[in-house]
Design an enzyme around this catalytic site. Sequence first.
Site: not given
Length: 330
Positions: A117, A141, A145
């Site tokens: 991402s 998040y 990643k």
Amino acid sequence: MTWLVTGGAGYIGAHVVRALRDAGTEVVVIDDLSTGLQRFVPAGVPLVRANLLDGAAVRDTLATHRVTGVIHIAGYKFAGESVKRPLHTYAQNVSAMVTLLEATTEAGIDKVVFSSSAATYGTPDTEVVDEATATTPESPYGESKLIGEWLLRDVGRATGLRHTSLRYFNVVGSGSDDLFDVSPFNLFPKVFDMLYRGRTPRINGTDYPTPDGTCIRDYVHVSDIALAHVVAAERLTAGQQLEPVYNLGSGTGTSVREIMTAMREVTDIDFEPEPAPRRPGDPARIVATGELAARDLDWAMRHSLTEMVASAWSARQAAGTEYPSSAPVP
């Protein structure tokens, strides 16, 4: 030759599965259906309903279907919610990846394409990020990643695993009217579901340091993203050397307000979005260049903003009342 697609019953994963099949590649899907939909998986594609934290299920899937490579898309993909649920985010995105890599290492599988991402960049200090831009994620998040990329790097050093990670941000549109994004937090599905139901959409944050005060992102069509995954898998299968990380970006950005304008034009629904508070973990601007991916993965922005909006709206209309607008957050 069979490729495993984790999260293959989800919005992005289902498009990748169909792109692999179109390319003549055998596919098996593993998905716990926490956010994916079983009907997204095409007939004839095996679906193993399991979470990647279940190592026995993962190992059995790899052996039973004689998997030769993995496209890893499954994960907890909600940046704002990850701030509230960091432990859940790390379990689903880091611990699960450890389990997956343990299983692939035991099975002798040496090819992995990872769905990463642009959230790994946080709020960059440059107008357009490239793969050398510093990674300073601002949410669990994004951090998870980045850790996933590190895991691939370290396993690659230890075992010879060949891998690449694809960084992208706002994936939108649809390649088929029976595939649609059902995320309760992504802009397109939220706005379209509200419009479909006669409600007024909102903009989360109108005071960002951008020209119109709303977030600027790279919006990329899901079919273009899916094709890049397939080409990456083909390149790894052919033994070609790939970069550890690629940005799948447009090089330009579009603001949330500009998206709303395009939606008004495509849907022919006259509305004025209501301002709402910022979401935690949302940086003001992320725009990425896709030059390296264009060189190595045939990456290109093959769809205009209007086509992105129109294809997503068409899929939402086709879903009608069967659209799961209240899809739970796992």
